[in-house]
Design an enzyme around this catalytic site. Structure first.
Site, PDB file in Angstrom:
ATOM      1  N   PHE A 125       0.808  -1.231   0.000  1.00 52.71           N
ATOM      2  CA  PHE A 125       0.000   0.000   0.000  1.00 52.71           C
ATOM      3  C   PHE A 125       0.835   1.272   0.000  1.00 52.71           C
ATOM      4  O   PHE A 125       0.469   2.267   0.620  1.00 52.71           O
ATOM      5  CB  PHE A 125      -0.967  -0.007   1.198  1.00 52.71           C
ATOM      6  N   CYS A 126       1.988   1.231  -0.691  1.00 50.73           N
ATOM      7  CA  CYS A 126       2.884   2.394  -0.752  1.00 50.73           C
ATOM      8  C   CYS A 126       3.274   2.868   0.652  1.00 50.73           C
ATOM      9  O   CYS A 126       3.378   4.070   0.907  1.00 50.73           O
ATOM     10  CB  CYS A 126       2.244   3.535  -1.541  1.00 50.73           C
ATOM     11  N   ASN A 127       3.464   1.923   1.558  1.00 53.18           N
ATOM     12  CA  ASN A 127       3.861   2.264   2.928  1.00 53.18           C
ATOM     13  C   ASN A 127       4.783   1.167   3.451  1.00 53.18           C
ATOM     14  O   ASN A 127       4.398   0.331   4.269  1.00 53.18           O
ATOM     15  CB  ASN A 127       2.632   2.418   3.826  1.00 53.18           C
TER      16      ASN A 127
END
Length: 787
Positions: A414-416
């Site tokens: 999740f781009c994290n």
């Protein structure tokens, strides 16, 4: 109770009453989202869905009007300019601030807003005399925040990743004050809500960093600015910039409205805007420049200075229709927060309770807490599923099966990466090894050497329904649980108690003011029963003597420090929340009585007295409890550590009632309807309002609260001080002022003449403390019954 019985709407609704928006949600879905029929969409954290009326109204708008380039000055250009300025104002209004305090800079999205700050912030390299600028960010940050370090490092700033735990663990006891010696600018970035887990980080961090009380600001000299990444937070939660005056707030509108998708904004505090320096200047951003030599003067207006070229004005116009649709359908962000949190928490509780036939849990959930409150947890649930041997099932397999059921979820990291590493226990070396094994962000390689590389995320939006939860949970049960399905009873909603509503009554015996998050002080809920109305002889008026008091609707407006007095047919007036008797010499100190106690009060002036006298038709005055006066509770509750101080309440700081008890009394009223002289049966909210409680709870058996010695709501501990003996006041309809015999007669009939309903509470303050914090509707309640 088995899984299928838990996974029913009746169970959910009994446990979580703030569902929907006061109407039939299925009708809303049919009118606004009929294209989702057959689809279970659970990826609102990526983008929410737009209602059909938004697009329809938007296209009607741009079909009927001619919108020209706002840089021109002809009528169609002026129409565009004025409409765009109106949208800027509406954005600020939505976040409870004004153009005097903040400016809106339109960008192509949240990422572009972050990049703008990184490019314009005055980064200073280290010198012999001063340390260089620090670019600090939470390890639980989106890629677009972490990616700012590519620009900051090139300009000599030091990138400092900070874990969420460090911020308060390494804090100072006191604020450090303004640094007049070192003027080096530092930037601290953190998310209001994690896009990975939905955890909400304290908005108080903003002031804590600005005042250099929290780490790392407390350890480094210079000027500290805060960038609050609000993109994930604002999709389902209110953001009040009066309470957390961050310097830079990037947002994306498609996460709020679903449309338009190519527009975001950087909301900039005007006092901080002056530090941002641009090197590039595009059309519309210059007050003057020369093409033949290096001369350039930026536009004076903050928005004009940073919006290079022509803004995407048709998309901006769509934002206006987004606000229209959002408020028309839901009534506002507090309602959305309650609705979506209830769905997320219910899904969390059932998913965490489901076990394989051998008793092993089905899900590994990645969350900091147990979804205790919407003030600490958003509408996001992150997890991995496990087989009956306890092994992780790869997220790609879950995704493929979900697609077969037309269930739309998000998988991966999740781009994290920071949060992914933290929750899944992935080391830096493992990240490098996974890359060598061929795994890159966004692919379908979900397991490397049996270890997960990511997880599954479901997230809810304002149009999500209970049926979405039900279909998802049944999908998990059908596809991934080794039968028979078992349930861990300690995790199920049947044992969950929830604070559903908070009401304060600023003026004793007048109307209720519902709040969602409210400060708690030494006397209870702040400003609860701080004022009262007295007649010409100085005697306290209550609804027993004057039923029309309930038609007065006081409202506490914290930002302006005013108490608003409102009633139908009357102009709204205000009085200060805090009287200064030295400035207002006409405000006389007087003595009054409340429940036999003599109390010292302060008169609130002639304007309020005249307003009340006109409305009630008799000489009246508004008085408030003197801030220097202390009134102690007569009977110290068992278990209370210290003496309890009271406002102008009757017997205790709080009154709590239980929805299950209300519903039981309604059933008794229904069974007695033939004997009720034709009175119309009252609905649940009408009955609740008649009992005039501060706290309304749900999720328990009727009258179970009578047996609780204490309870904990959020982080605040309460002692039960006894039951409330009900008087004839509960026969007053709080909407009309009319009088009925119900629900008093039914209550008496059910309890064999024992007319008690609801329990009194007092809070327990830590030793030497004067503040207990904040109460939030939606908070989980911990209880213990008397044996």
């Amino acid at each position: 109770m088995d899984f299928q019985r838990l996974c029913t709407f009746n169970t959910f609704k009994r446990w979580w009453s703030p569902y929907g928006y006061g109407a039939n949600l299925q009708d809303v879905i049919e009118q606004e989202f009929k294209r989702t029929k057959g689809i279970t969409y659970l990826d609102h954290a990526a983008t929410t869905l737009y209602p059909e009326s938004l697009v329809r109204d938007y296209f009607q708008d741009i079909s009927r009007n001619v919108y020209g380039n706002p840089h021109s000055h002809h009528p169609s250009s002026r129409l565009t300019h004025d409409t765009v300025e109106r949208v800027r104002y509406r954005i600020l209004q939505h976040f409870n601030t004004t153009p005097e305090e903040y400016s809106v800079i339109f960008t192509s999205g949240c990422t572009a807003a972050l990049k703008l700050v990184a490019e314009s912030f005055p980064w200073s390299p280290q010198s012999e005399s001063e340390a260089g600028s620090l670019f600090c960010y939470f390890t639980d940050s989106h890629t677009s925040v972490v990616g700012m370090r590519g620009l900051t490092s090139a300009q000599g700033a030091v990138a400092l990743p900070v874990s969420p735990q460090e911020v308060e663990n390494r804090a100072k006891d006191e604020a450090q004050g303004e640094d007049v010696i070192c003027q080096t600018a530092h930037l601290f970035c953190y998310p209001a809500q994690s896009n990975f887990s939905g955890r909400k980080y304290p908005l108080s961090h903003v002031r804590g960093i600005q005042t250099k009380r929290l780490y790392p600001a407390c350890d480094h000299q210079g000027r500290w600015f805060v960038l609050l990444d609000a993109a994930s937070h604002v999709s389902c939660s209110p953001l009040n910039l009066q309470e957390c005056p961050a310097d830079f707030i990037p947002v994306s509108f498609y996460k709020m409205f679903g449309f338009p998708t190519g527009l975001g904004a950087l909301i900039v505090r005007n006092n901080a805007a002056g530090i941002l320096k641009k090197t590039y200047f595009g059309g519309g951003t210059a007050a003057a420049y020369l093409s033949g030599e290096d001369y350039y003067e930026p536009a004076a207006n903050i928005s004009d200075r940073f919006e290079d070229g022509t803004v995407s004005f048709l998309d901006i116009i769509a934002v206006n229709h987004g606000f229209e649709a959002l408020y028309r359908i839901t009534g506002g962000m507090h309602n959305i927060q309650q609705h979506t949190f209830g769905l997320a928490r219910y899904t969390y509780m059932l998913l965490s309770s489901v076990c394989h036939g051998n008793g092993r849990p089905v899900a590994q959930i990645y969350a900091e807490g147990q979804f205790e409150s919407p003030s600490t947890q958003g509408a996001i649930l992150n997890f991995n599923l496990k087989d009956s041997h306890g092994q992780i099932i790869g997220y790609s397999q879950v995704d493929r099966m979900a697609s077969l059921y037309n269930i739309h979820v998000r998988t991966g990291c999740f781009c994290n990466t920071g949060a992914c590493q933290s929750f899944l226990g992935i080391s830096n070396e493992q990240i490098r090894r996974n890359l060598q094994a061929g795994h890159v962000c966004g692919d379908s390689i979900d397991l490397v050497e049996g270890q997960p590389t990511g997880s599954v995320r479901v997230s809810f939006g304002y149009m999500s329904t209970f049926e979405d939860c039900q279909k998802f949970l049944n999908f998990v049960s059908e596809c991934f649980v080794e039968k028979p399905v078992t349930v861990d009873q300690t995790q199920t909603p049947g044992g969950a108690y929830t604070l559903t509503n908070i009401y304060i009554y600023p003026i004793k015996s007048c109307g209720a003011f519902e709040v969602h998050d409210w400060p708690v002080g030494p006397l209870g809920l702040r400003y609860d029963r701080s004022w009262m109305v007295v007649n010409g002889n100085g005697v306290c008026l209550s609804q027993k003597r004057e039923r029309r008091l309930c038609l007065i609707r006081p409202e506490v407006h914290l930002p302006s420090n005013k108490l608003l007095l409102q009633a139908s047919g009357m102009d709204t007036i205000s009085v200060p929340l805090e009287n200064n008797t030295q400035t207002h010499t006409s405000y006389r100190v007087c003595q009054s009585k409340v429940c036999g106690d003599r109390v010292e009060t302060v008169d609130c002036g002639d304007e309020a007295a005249s307003w009340l006298s006109d409305f009630l038709g008799q000489p009246c005055r508004l008085i408030r409890q003197s801030p220097d006066f202390t009134r102690d509770m007569k009977k110290k509750p068992i278990g209370a550590a210290t003496t309890t101080s009271l406002s102008l309440v009757n017997e205790a700081q709080y009154l709590m009632i239980n929805r299950a008890s209300v519903e039981l009394i309604q059933k008794v009223m229904s069974s007695r309807q033939d004997d009720s002289e034709g009175d119309q049966l009252l609905d649940t909210q009408n009955v609740i309002s008649r009992f005039r409680a501060n706290l309304v709870i749900a999720g328990v058996e009727p009258f179970e609260e009578d047996n609780w010695p204490h309870l904990i709501i959020g982080n605040t501990r309460f002692v039960v001080a006894g039951q409330c003996g009900r008087c004839q006041m509960i026969g007053v309809d709080q909407e009309t002022g009319g009088r009925t015999k119900e629900p008093l007669m039914s209550l008496s009939a059910y309890r064999n003449g024992k007319v008690t309903f609801g329990v009194y509470l007092t809070h327990q303050l830590p030793e030497g403390s004067t503040e207990t914090g904040i109460l939030s509707a939606g908070s989980m309640i911990q209880t213990q019954s008397l044996k």
